[in-house]
Structure formats: structure tokens, C-alpha cells
Design an enzyme around this catalytic site. Structure first.
Site, PDB file in Angstrom:
ATOM      1  N   LYS A 167      31.316  59.229   3.686  1.00 24.33           N
ATOM      2  CA  LYS A 167      31.634  60.651   3.711  1.00 24.33           C
ATOM      3  C   LYS A 167      33.143  60.837   3.515  1.00 24.33           C
ATOM      4  CE  LYS A 167      27.344  61.601   4.988  1.00 24.33           C
ATOM      5  NZ  LYS A 167      26.388  62.342   4.156  1.00 24.33           N
ATOM      6  N   HIS A 286      16.385  56.624  -2.341  1.00 24.36           N
ATOM      7  CA  HIS A 286      16.642  57.914  -1.700  1.00 24.36           C
ATOM      8  C   HIS A 286      15.553  58.891  -2.129  1.00 24.36           C
ATOM      9  CE1 HIS A 286      18.664  61.522  -0.262  1.00 24.36           C
ATOM     10  NE2 HIS A 286      19.522  60.740   0.369  1.00 24.36           N
TER      11      HIS A 286
END
EC number: 4.1.1.39
Length: 472
Positions: A167, A286
Site C-alpha cells: 500500500k 485474485h
């Protein structure tokens, strides 16, 4: 004497409603949750779904005489009420195996969730579960390697593996991105990860990111002696670009690549899984876009179906929700699809929403990945829910630590080891989780500050897609 046929339109149930039919071991079985338009009989709608997802069309056609329609047609063989919802019912349909191309999940899904989902006679329809016959399962490639091969490859045993999504997910340069990867792996994580929308943007081209991440992996491994990896996202705008990225990852020594299997497509996913199997790469999957497909309880495809589809298409990891984090997830349903991902045989279990027995034979399992809004306070529940064959992936719960990435990673490893030890000693770690972490925090100021930082962070919202009442 030539055969004749009666032209025109007849009710679907005359041909496709067969309540006396006994499904064969070789049949595909599907359970749809159906809400018909007012006034349309259940048997007619169930038969219409069977017809439109197999051999039927809106009118009688003379070419029916050129084939064995009774052999190839789908058969609606059972109807059940949905408790708590008078408007909906379950339609159970059997399909002969010869309707589908061997090893092609695309073929199966095109039939079962194709035009029928736009049928006007339906207000809504949802595919709740599929039973893939073992004879068909054996034609699919499945996971490139599977759980045990990954354990051996990464030299990780006796506990869940730990991961972290870097992040901020977008905006970092490749160099700074690699720095964040290094700090997390040096701190004790097994994996770091590209987020689903990290591909090859102007601020960080894929080749630069791959190189800086691999440098970070090698530097961290030299310092810690631990085998680690970073999920390099190979998802691209074309299959050719996807393979180029996977090939480059292999050339620089990466142990694992990643794919967004729904946005990237099932054909691309199966192709990438085959490539990874041949070239020794693990494949992390994902599920970006799944919420568009599976969250509406009345229309779409349940995630347990998507879990089966991915296992057959191919992937070594799959994001599976967390139950306790920021993303949608009913505990019973989550436990059901975790079993679907990992086990060789899964018995029908309505308490987990599993409508059919499913036999995967010798096909390897997929590692479930718990990711999305989790932090150190969730560790006891995550270990209890997911067990050892899992990846517990803390993004903000690693990088958000007040003392930095490496400390955040180390804290998660400390908390994980405390929970695993307590579990191995026979403690009820979900029940005693607070005590377990608090005791460990007395000896770890890093853990203590993490617990203080996130002690008030909870995601307590009602689940939209709950198990139907009869399943609880």
C-alpha cells in the site's frame, strides 16, 4: 416413411420437466435459485431454464429430428422451496456430460450462465452450486502445483503463511515499491503482493516493478535465510502481454505470479495455469469483480461456484474472504468454499450451502487467502477459521504499523506464532484470543502498540448474502 414434426410453440415442461429422472454419476448437476415472473408455474420455469441452458429454443425446430434430443437435453428433475422467501425456489437440473467440451470451463459456464440469465420469464436467477462429474474433473488441468508442492517449494510447514498487499496500491514508483517489499519480507513475511489493479501504469511500468521486487526478495532472503516471494501481477490487456510478463518473471527467478481471473477471463487463466505448471511458477489468483457476480442473493453466481470454477481452471491461491475483515462474507458459506478449495471430496452440507457431493479425485487443492481489512486482533479467529493451509494477508495491517513495515511484519509473525502455539496446546484460540495476544504483548512493545492502534477497528455490518434459513 419420413418423420414429421409438429411446428409451433409448446410448453417447456412437456419436454424438459422430468421429476422421475435419477441423475447419473456422469451428469453435471446444477442448483439454481429462481424467482419467476408472476403467474408462471414453477415447473414451467424450471423446465425453461433446463431448455435454454442446454438444447432448447423458444419454438419447435425440425432439426430436432436429426439428433437424439432425449439424450442431450437438460432435465429439470427437482424443485425445492427456499425457506423464508415465498417468491423464490430451487430448481435442480441435470445435464449430460457430452454437452460440454472436455477441459473447457468456458464451455460449461457459457451454457449454464449464458442467455438463460436474460430470460424474460425470470425476474431473477442465481446459480447456487454445480456438481462437476469426476469424469469431467479429470479432463481439467487444475492448480499448477497445489498445496504440498508449494509447502515444499517455499519450505514453510506447520502454520499458515503470512502475506501483505503493498500500500498505497497505486502511485508508488517502482523503486519505492520494491523498498516496501523488502521491508515487509525482512520483517518476517512469506509473501508480498501486487494489488489487483497494479499492472503497468505510467508511474510504475511492469518490468521495472518486477526487477525491483525481485531485488527486494533476494536481499531479504540473503539477510533472513527464509524463502520468500512477491505475487507479480501478470494480468494484461492481451494474452500475449500476459505471457510475456510471466516469462520475464520466470527469467528473473520469481517463484510466483498473479492473475485477476475474472477480469482477465477464464481462457487466459487456464492458459496461464498451464504455463505455470510447465515452468515451475506458483499462481496466485485474485477475484476482482466477484462482488458484481456473487453478492446479490437472488441473481448471479454464488462464490462457491466460482471457487470450483477456479480450481478446475487453475490457481494455487485464491482470495476467499475473511469472515472477520472488511469484505462481505457469511461464516458458514466461507467455510464451505474453503473446503471446496482444499479438499479432495466435499459432501453435501446444507449448513454451509453445499448442495451436492463434489469429488475432485487426485486434483491438488487451492490455498485460500484471507485478505481485506484484517489486523493483529483478528489473528486468533483467522487461525481458527482457516487452519494451517492458508495465507493470512495483512496489507494495511502490516504497512499501517506506527513503527513501519518491517515492524508490522514482525508483529504479525509474533501474533501468528502465539496463536499457533496456543492452538497446539489445546486452547480455544477464538475464545481466548484476547488473552493470548495480551500476554504476548507484555513481552513485545511492537505488538502492544499494534494492538493499541487497532483496538477499536471493527467491520460489524450485516451480511447481504446470508445462507438461506434452511441451511442454518
Amino acid at each position: 416413411m419420413a418423420k414429421t414434426y409438429n411446428a409451433g410453440v409448446k410448453e417447456y415442461r412437456e419436454t424438459y420437466w422430468m421429476p422421475e429422472y435419477e441423475p447419473k454419476d456422469s451428469d453435471f448437476l446444477a442448483c439454481f435459485k429462481v424467482v419467476p415472473q408472476p403467474g408462471v408455474p414453477r415447473e414451467e420455469i424450471a423446465a425453461a431454464v433446463a431448455a435454454e441452458s442446454s438444447t432448447g429454443t423458444w419454438t419447435t425446430v425440425w432439426t430436432d429430428l436429426l439428433t437424439d434430443l432425449d439424450y442431450y437435453k437438460g432435465r429439470a428433475y427437482r424443485i425445492e422451496d427456499v425457506p423464508g422467501d415465498d417468491s423464490a425456489f430451487y430448481a435442480f437440473i441435470a445435464y449430460p456430460i457430452d454437452l460440454f467440451e472436455e477441459g473447457s470451463i468456458v464451455s460449461v459456464m457459457t451454457s449454464l450462465v449464458g442467455n438463460v440469465f436474460g430470460f424474460k420469464a425470470l425476474r431473477s436467477i442465481r446459480l447456487e452450486d454445480i456438481r462437476f462429474p469426476l469424469a469431467y474433473v479429470m479432463t481439467c488441468g487444475g492448480p499448477p502445483h497445489g498445496i504440498q508442492v508449494e509447502r515444499d517449494k517455499m519450505d514453510k510447514y506447520g502454520r499458515p503463511m503470512l502475506g501483505c498487499t503493498i500500500k498505497p496500491k497505486l502511485g508508488l514508483s517502482a523503486k519505492n515499491y520494491g523498498r516496501a517489499v523488502y521491508e515487509c519480507l525482512r520483517g518476517g513475511l512469506d509473501f508480498t503482493k501486487d494489488d489487483e489493479n497494479v499492472t503497468s501504469q505510467p508511474f510504475m511500468r511492469w518490468r521495472d516493478r518486477f526487477l525491483f521486487c525481485q531485488d527486494a526478495i533476494e536481499k531479504a532472503q540473503d539477510e533472513t535465510g527464509e524463502r520468500t516471494g512477491h505475487y507479480l501481477n501478470a494480468t494484461a490487456g492481451t494474452p500475449e502481454e500476459m505471457y510475456e510478463r510471466a516469462e520475464f518473471a520466470k527469467e528473473i527467478g520469481s517463484p510466483i505470479v498473479m492473475h485477476d481471473f475474472l477480469t482477465g477471463g477464464l481462457t487466459a487463466n487456464t492458459g496461464l495455469a498451464n504455463y505455470c505448471r510447465k515452468n515451475g511458477l506458483l499462481l496466485h489468483i485474485h477475484r476482482a469483480m466477484h462482488g458484481v457476480i456473487d453478492r446479490n442473493p437472488l441473481h448471479g453466481i454464488h462464490f462457491r461456484v466460482l471457487s470450483k470454477v477456479l480450481r478446475l481452471s487453475g490457481g494455487d491461491h485464491l482470495h476467499s474472504g475473511t469472515v472477520v475483515g472488511k469484505l462481505e462474507g457469511d461464516r458458514g458459506s466461507d467455510l464451505g468454499w474453503i473446503d471446496i478449495m482444499r479438499d479432495s471430496f466435499i459432501a453435501e452440507d446444507r449448513s454451509r450451502g453445499i448442495m451436492f457431493d463434489q469429488d475432485f479425485g487426485e486434483m491438488p487443492g487451492v490455498i485460500p487467502v484471507a485478505s481485506g481489512g484484517i489486523h493483529v486482533w483478528h489473528m486468533p479467529a483467522l487461525v481458527a477459521i482457516f487452519g494451517d493451509d492458508s495465507v493470512l494477508q495483512f496489507g494495511g495491517g502490516t504497512i499501517g504499523h506506527p513503527w513501519g513495515n518491517a515492524v508490522g511484519a514482525a508483529v504479525n509473525l509474533v501474533a501468528l506464532e502465539a496463536c499457533v502455539q496456543a492452538r497446539n496446546e489445546g486452547q480455544e484460540i477464538e475464545k481466548n484470543g484476547k488473552e493470548i495476544l495480551t500476554n504476548d504483548g507484555k513481552h513485545s512493545p511492537e505488538l502492544k502498540i499494534a494492538m493499541e492502534t487497532w483496538k477499536e477497528i471493527k467491520f460489524e455490518f450485516d451480511t447481504v448474502d446470508k445462507l438461506d434459513l434452511s441451511h442454518k
